[in-house]
Design a protein around this motif. Sequence first.
Motif, PDB file in Angstrom:
ATOM      1  N   GLN A 166     -13.305  -6.660   5.641  1.00  0.00           N
ATOM      2  CA  GLN A 166     -13.558  -5.701   4.564  1.00  0.00           C
ATOM      3  C   GLN A 166     -14.322  -4.488   5.071  1.00  0.00           C
ATOM      4  N   GLN A 198     -11.920  -2.580   7.119  1.00  0.00           N
ATOM      5  CA  GLN A 198     -10.687  -2.385   6.363  1.00  0.00           C
ATOM      6  C   GLN A 198      -9.448  -2.656   7.234  1.00  0.00           C
ATOM      7  N   ARG A 247      -6.799   0.498   7.662  1.00  0.00           N
ATOM      8  CA  ARG A 247      -6.813   1.585   6.686  1.00  0.00           C
ATOM      9  C   ARG A 247      -7.797   2.677   7.073  1.00  0.00           C
ATOM     10  N   ALA A 248      -8.964   2.317   7.578  1.00  0.00           N
ATOM     11  CA  ALA A 248      -9.978   3.314   7.909  1.00  0.00           C
ATOM     12  C   ALA A 248      -9.531   4.221   9.050  1.00  0.00           C
ATOM     13  N   ARG A 252       0.866  -1.171   0.000  1.00  0.00           N
ATOM     14  CA  ARG A 252       0.000   0.000   0.000  1.00  0.00           C
ATOM     15  C   ARG A 252       0.906   1.225   0.000  1.00  0.00           C
ATOM     16  N   TYR A 312      -8.776 -10.640   6.926  1.00  0.00           N
ATOM     17  CA  TYR A 312      -9.095  -9.309   6.413  1.00  0.00           C
ATOM     18  C   TYR A 312     -10.565  -9.022   6.691  1.00  0.00           C
TER      19      TYR A 312
END
Length: 266
Positions: free
Chosen positions: A21, A24, A57-58, A7, A19
Amino acid sequence: GAVQFSRERMKGSGTGATYDQEGQVLWLLKDARISIAPDAEGQGAAEGSAETAGFARAEHYVRMTANAKIDGDGRHTEADDITIQLSEDEMRVQTVQLRGNSRITGTGTGNTATQNMASRDIDLTYAPDGKVLQQAKLMEGASVQLPGPSGAPGRQIASRNMIIGMAPDGSTVTALDATEQVQVDLPAAPDSPARRITSAALTATGPASAGLQNATFTGNPEFRETHPGGRGTQPSERVARSQRIIVETKPGFGDIEQADFRGNVR
């Protein structure tokens, strides 16, 4: 099995992963490795490892758990658990939280920088550029070592809790506040004996060009000099106590140039 992700400047690998989703969140379940490539200026590269690691990520953070270690920018960082909070674009480090058996080695060069920091927990705050360390907060069993001049033994500062402020270069210590069980050890020099100062609190400051030079000890401070003695002479000590001790030193909390004792001096 083997897992890899990438990333932007960040890459990671491990064995097994989950993971989420919706949230995230990616977790590497074993033998986690995370690396950050240098930026356009060739800075900011880092290599990290831990038993497990997660990338959210969020919420823009990386968490490394169990025997976590990071090497980058001339520093070795280790703790039981390390959380790196990133900027919204995930390109810059904002804060780093170390939890459990925390230690940072090699935090700068020269007589004005710290050689290492250690405590149970450490919080690091970085400048907006994500590269320059601005502040270090050490909690429970804090200790900091400053290098001695020309390779001489370093100076040790210990206390229960400590807050360290850095100059714009990110390594020169310009402010230090220590509370509870403060102990400063200054090793012997060719023209001065070994010295130890203990107190309940310590506040030290200095300019960005020279580092710590002025220190005030409060809370029943004690100043102790130890003379090792020589051939035919016995070791001896000189002890002074007062309500407050104000010390002026050479740059980087170096040799003492003046010690001012105030209030009920003995």
